[in-house]
Design a protein around this motif. Structure first.
Motif, PDB file in Angstrom:
ATOM      1  N   GLY A   1       0.796  -1.086   0.054  1.00 56.66           N
ATOM      2  CA  GLY A   1       0.169   0.177   0.045  1.00 56.66           C
ATOM      3  C   GLY A   1       0.757   1.373   0.141  1.00 56.66           C
ATOM      4  N   CYS A   2       1.808   1.214  -0.384  1.00 57.76           N
ATOM      5  CA  CYS A   2       2.785   2.602  -0.314  1.00 57.76           C
ATOM      6  C   CYS A   2       2.113   3.548  -1.591  1.00 57.76           C
ATOM      7  N   LEU A   3       2.535   4.746  -1.264  1.00 57.57           N
ATOM      8  CA  LEU A   3       1.916   5.631  -2.408  1.00 57.57           C
ATOM      9  C   LEU A   3       2.013   5.363  -3.711  1.00 57.57           C
ATOM     10  N   GLU A   4       3.416   5.147  -4.045  1.00 54.12           N
ATOM     11  CA  GLU A   4       3.886   4.974  -5.452  1.00 54.12           C
ATOM     12  C   GLU A   4       2.762   3.732  -6.005  1.00 54.12           C
ATOM     13  N   GLN A   5       2.095   2.798  -5.382  1.00 57.51           N
ATOM     14  CA  GLN A   5       1.180   2.007  -5.951  1.00 57.51           C
ATOM     15  C   GLN A   5      -0.058   2.699  -6.213  1.00 57.51           C
ATOM     16  N   TYR A   6      -0.394   3.915  -5.937  1.00 59.65           N
ATOM     17  CA  TYR A   6      -1.450   4.886  -6.281  1.00 59.65           C
ATOM     18  C   TYR A   6      -1.264   5.889  -7.145  1.00 59.65           C
ATOM     19  N   ALA A   7      -0.011   6.226  -6.878  1.00 62.33           N
ATOM     20  CA  ALA A   7       0.339   7.793  -7.748  1.00 62.33           C
ATOM     21  C   ALA A   7       1.566   7.651  -8.302  1.00 62.33           C
ATOM     22  N   GLY A   8       2.244   6.363  -8.324  1.00 65.94           N
ATOM     23  CA  GLY A   8       3.365   6.371  -9.181  1.00 65.94           C
ATOM     24  C   GLY A   8       3.102   6.398 -10.690  1.00 65.94           C
ATOM     25  N   GLU A   9       4.184   6.857 -11.436  1.00 69.95           N
ATOM     26  CA  GLU A   9       3.823   7.004 -12.964  1.00 69.95           C
ATOM     27  C   GLU A   9       3.392   5.782 -13.632  1.00 69.95           C
ATOM     28  N   GLU A  10       3.986   4.640 -13.022  1.00 68.29           N
ATOM     29  CA  GLU A  10       3.573   3.268 -13.619  1.00 68.29           C
ATOM     30  C   GLU A  10       2.135   2.899 -13.322  1.00 68.29           C
ATOM     31  N   ALA A  11       1.762   3.290 -11.869  1.00 70.12           N
ATOM     32  CA  ALA A  11       0.321   3.018 -11.652  1.00 70.12           C
ATOM     33  C   ALA A  11      -0.594   3.618 -12.334  1.00 70.12           C
ATOM     34  N   VAL A  12      -0.288   4.893 -12.374  1.00 73.39           N
ATOM     35  CA  VAL A  12      -1.014   6.042 -13.336  1.00 73.39           C
ATOM     36  C   VAL A  12      -1.431   5.456 -14.537  1.00 73.39           C
ATOM     37  N   LEU A  13      -0.223   5.329 -15.311  1.00 70.43           N
ATOM     38  CA  LEU A  13      -0.329   4.739 -16.619  1.00 70.43           C
ATOM     39  C   LEU A  13      -1.170   3.646 -16.787  1.00 70.43           C
ATOM     40  N   ARG A  14      -0.852   2.630 -15.887  1.00 69.09           N
ATOM     41  CA  ARG A  14      -1.755   1.278 -15.994  1.00 69.09           C
ATOM     42  C   ARG A  14      -3.349   1.535 -15.719  1.00 69.09           C
ATOM     43  N   GLN A  15      -3.446   2.535 -14.850  1.00 68.36           N
ATOM     44  CA  GLN A  15      -4.835   2.747 -14.458  1.00 68.36           C
ATOM     45  C   GLN A  15      -5.508   3.340 -15.791  1.00 68.36           C
ATOM     46  N   ALA A  16      -4.609   4.174 -16.442  1.00 68.49           N
ATOM     47  CA  ALA A  16      -5.083   5.038 -17.308  1.00 68.49           C
ATOM     48  C   ALA A  16      -5.080   4.078 -18.860  1.00 68.49           C
ATOM     49  N   GLY A  17      -4.888   2.859 -18.844  1.00 66.90           N
ATOM     50  CA  GLY A  17      -4.548   2.002 -19.861  1.00 66.90           C
ATOM     51  C   GLY A  17      -3.454   2.315 -20.924  1.00 66.90           C
ATOM     52  N   LEU A  18      -2.628   2.968 -20.483  1.00 67.35           N
ATOM     53  CA  LEU A  18      -1.641   3.611 -21.529  1.00 67.35           C
ATOM     54  C   LEU A  18      -0.194   2.617 -21.062  1.00 67.35           C
ATOM     55  N   ALA A  19       0.683   2.369 -22.254  1.00 62.47           N
ATOM     56  CA  ALA A  19       1.839   1.710 -22.099  1.00 62.47           C
ATOM     57  C   ALA A  19       2.930   2.850 -21.549  1.00 62.47           C
ATOM     58  N   ALA A  20       4.059   2.180 -20.876  1.00 61.95           N
ATOM     59  CA  ALA A  20       4.974   3.065 -20.143  1.00 61.95           C
ATOM     60  C   ALA A  20       5.666   3.583 -21.306  1.00 61.95           C
ATOM     61  N   GLY A  21       6.755   4.326 -21.146  1.00 62.07           N
ATOM     62  CA  GLY A  21       7.828   4.836 -22.217  1.00 62.07           C
ATOM     63  C   GLY A  21       7.981   6.296 -22.056  1.00 62.07           C
ATOM     64  N   GLU A  22       9.098   6.686 -22.903  1.00 63.15           N
ATOM     65  CA  GLU A  22       9.542   8.155 -22.423  1.00 63.15           C
ATOM     66  C   GLU A  22       8.496   9.108 -22.792  1.00 63.15           C
ATOM     67  N   ASP A  23       7.778   9.124 -23.675  1.00 66.13           N
ATOM     68  CA  ASP A  23       6.446  10.047 -23.787  1.00 66.13           C
ATOM     69  C   ASP A  23       5.265   9.937 -23.113  1.00 66.13           C
ATOM     70  N   ALA A  24       5.318   8.837 -22.194  1.00 72.61           N
ATOM     71  CA  ALA A  24       3.957   8.345 -21.557  1.00 72.61           C
ATOM     72  C   ALA A  24       3.295   9.496 -21.067  1.00 72.61           C
ATOM     73  N   VAL A  25       4.021  10.111 -20.268  1.00 72.68           N
ATOM     74  CA  VAL A  25       3.371  11.365 -19.676  1.00 72.68           C
ATOM     75  C   VAL A  25       2.592  12.287 -20.533  1.00 72.68           C
ATOM     76  N   ARG A  26       3.338  12.597 -21.681  1.00 74.73           N
ATOM     77  CA  ARG A  26       2.775  13.520 -22.654  1.00 74.73           C
ATOM     78  C   ARG A  26       1.370  12.904 -23.139  1.00 74.73           C
ATOM     79  N   ARG A  27       1.606  11.573 -23.565  1.00 73.63           N
ATOM     80  CA  ARG A  27       0.221  10.877 -24.063  1.00 73.63           C
ATOM     81  C   ARG A  27      -0.938  10.946 -23.127  1.00 73.63           C
ATOM     82  N   LEU A  28      -0.391  10.859 -21.911  1.00 68.55           N
ATOM     83  CA  LEU A  28      -1.367  10.780 -20.793  1.00 68.55           C
ATOM     84  C   LEU A  28      -2.044  12.177 -20.655  1.00 68.55           C
ATOM     85  N   ALA A  29      -1.409  13.339 -20.885  1.00 67.98           N
ATOM     86  CA  ALA A  29      -1.691  14.643 -20.595  1.00 67.98           C
ATOM     87  C   ALA A  29      -2.603  14.926 -21.923  1.00 67.98           C
ATOM     88  N   SER A  30      -2.192  14.512 -23.091  1.00 68.32           N
ATOM     89  CA  SER A  30      -3.073  14.727 -24.125  1.00 68.32           C
ATOM     90  C   SER A  30      -4.538  13.996 -24.271  1.00 68.32           C
TER      91      SER A  30
END
Lengths: 383, 383
Positions: free
Chosen positions: B248-277
């Protein structure tokens, strides 16, 4: 400048004394002549005392050793708890020379009534100390709440029902009074009289949970003086509503009130003792409540450890008496959750226990004298 | 002593320059003659430069203004990220004069291969800077991990798969290299180049969650250098298992990997930009993931705020680009859970964003020169 030098001599003797005048000069970088003059002023004010001769290690007249005085100026510690009142007198060497603690139900009692009773307790402790040649010259009051901006005031103490209370009338005229949070004073007592670590989180319990951070031998107060509120770290975001208005604060799982409720015990001055004796007798309810509280404390502390990386966690206040039952759960969670390996000896139980805040108040009063002795010498003679 | 005085002159000019020799003497308490000699040594080493004349405000010859040099000695910042490599050159005045950031998949890639590629990137940035008259004399490497005890080493960087890696071969012979945690450098960049507060918690995201505490204008490292691990503060004691082994560490709820997974996006260099768009387009999955992450961050930060009482919380790194969607939940939880009133302006978004760690590395390298210039003058000439 003279004010700073008086403080320099006092803090040097406090840390390394007894010392000869020559040794003080050596440690401070002041000239022998300056030291002699400063020492005379401090002697006259009754702050230093001459012991017998010290071997000088050189030819010539042996130096006489100077030490903090065990008579004369002393510190007065005062405490308002939810279930008690306390007063103590501490001499400059840090020894307790008067100690009085009486039960009192202060919850939602008018503040002036509480302060009037504390004044009576205080007078008894002072009278006792005066009989041994001591004279309190500074006082510190421990309260379970937040200190106000004006000197000698309490901004808020929810468990007492206090809001904007001035405690300045508490002491004899002219005796400076400082108000400080009890959890901070408990931690400072541990620092000055305790286990030897100077980077720790001190966790105690009164009604809520009191905690304080000591970093590099100093109280860590935060940007505006509100640091250390471990009791309001969220343990379960959707947990029960806390007195602060938020949900799932640690206090709802490991605060004294929550633990007593779960153990089926009524609150009161000796509740923690009753809880400990139930646990000692093997009472399941009590053991389960303590197990749960230990786990909750350990979980929240693991988060705090990951955030501020202290050397140790010290369990103090009334909780020190529950160490046998709280420690296993705390240790388990710290081991599982601290990123850095958490050695068993980094979780300590304070030897001061619930005496901490009052002792800390008395010690803080003498620290104030030692760090600014000019209050009692130069400035006084100028009045 | 001369070493300290050289540093005193450099830090004074860095903080208040341009200054005349007389003004330096006035601010430092050094004699005019001493300042002249120290300045000559710093000029010779290329650390200070003479600008035009300054009006002296008095009769007589006007003083010539001294400033940190914009040519010659410079700082080299280096960065190994999970998805990129970076190098920058910063001049003594703190201006970025070379900047190179390339995508690279460094996860579980042999460390020597990663370092060899970084050396190539670094040489390009250095060559570019050399063309403008700069010469890197100190380097700092930002890594997503814990610094080793030996200089120039990484103890562990889980997301890279690194353990006990020596990065000392990375730079040209003789160029001192320091390794520092990327979250710490991001926070320092914010302190030196950012929003003006000097007591804050800086929260960023790379793979996990990086956080750092700045207290009184200095990095708060904790008793053993492990402070700031906000990502491993327990958010839900019984939550999902984290890479660190706890639950139950914060990382499991708000870490980049966890957020991308919940948003249905793959990880990768530009993942945060894809998430924002996606969020900008109103994608429900992305918005829900960010809402949840913002709440989790706000809850854990409220606990941190209650514990260490900073002036501000700064959202930095890649998360700065997600501020529009993270901030509402963060603000709500901070307002509900911080004991002290939490004003909206105490939650800030960094203007540096993901440039922070690399910029911080370059700035840290020049801070090192400014705070000990003798490395480049006296001691060098003694070799």
């Amino acid at each position: 400048m003279r004010r700073q030098n008086l403080a320099l001599v006092m803090t040097t003797v406090a840390a390394h004394g007894p010392l000869s005048r020559a040794a003080i000069a050596g440690r401070t970088g002041l000239t022998r002549a300056a030291v002699s003059s400063l020492v005379e002023e401090l002697n006259t004010a009754g702050l230093l005392t001459e012991l017998g001769s010290l071997p000088s290690g050189r030819a010539g007249r042996p130096g006489r050793a100077l030490a903090l005085s065990e008579r004369g100026p002393a510190g007065l510690g005062l405490e308002v708890g939810v279930g008690h009142l306390g007063a103590c007198v501490v001499d400059l060497r840090g020894e307790v020379r008067g100690w009085l603690r009486v039960a009192a139900d202060n919850r939602n009692r008018p503040a002036d009534e509480v302060l009037a009773e504390l004044a009576t307790v205080s007078r008894r402790a002072v009278t006792e100390a005066e009989g041994t040649g001591l004279r309190p010259v500074a006082a510190v009051l421990a309260v379970p709440g937040l200190v106000g901006e004006a000197p000698g005031t309490v901004a808020t103490a929810p468990n007492l029902g206090w809001r904007d209370v001035a405690a300045s009338g508490l002491c004899a005229q002219g005796l400076p009074l400082e108000v400080e949070n009890e959890a901070n004073l408990g931690a400072l007592a541990e620092l000055w009289h305790g286990t030897g670590t100077s980077d720790f989180i001190h966790v105690s319990a009164a009604e809520g949970i009191g905690a304080a951070l000591v970093v590099g031998g100093r109280l860590f107060r935060g940007a505006r003086g509100f640091a250390g509120e471990l009791g309001h770290v969220p343990l379960c975001p959707d947990g029960p509503v806390c007195a602060c208005g938020a949900r799932g604060c640690l206090e709802q799982y490991a605060g004294e009130e929550a633990v007593l409720r779960q153990a089926g015990l009524a609150a009161g001055e000796d509740a923690v003792r009753r809880l400990a004796s139930r646990a000692r007798e093997g009472d399941r309810c009590a053991l389960a409540a303590l197990e749960r509280a230990g786990e909750a404390l350990g979980t929240a502390l693991a988060g705090a450890v990951n955030l501020v990386d202290p050397e140790a966690v010290v369990l103090g206040g009334a909780y020190a008496e529950l160490g046998d039952w709280l420690l296993p759960g705390m240790r388990r969670e710290l081991t599982a959750r601290a990123l850095r390996r958490w050695p068993p000896k980094a979780l300590l139980v304070s030897g001061l226990g619930r005496r901490g805040p009052l002792l800390g108040a008395g010690m803080a009063a003498i620290r104030r004298i030692i760090e600014d002795p000019a209050e009692l010498t130069v400035s006084r003679s100028r009045r």
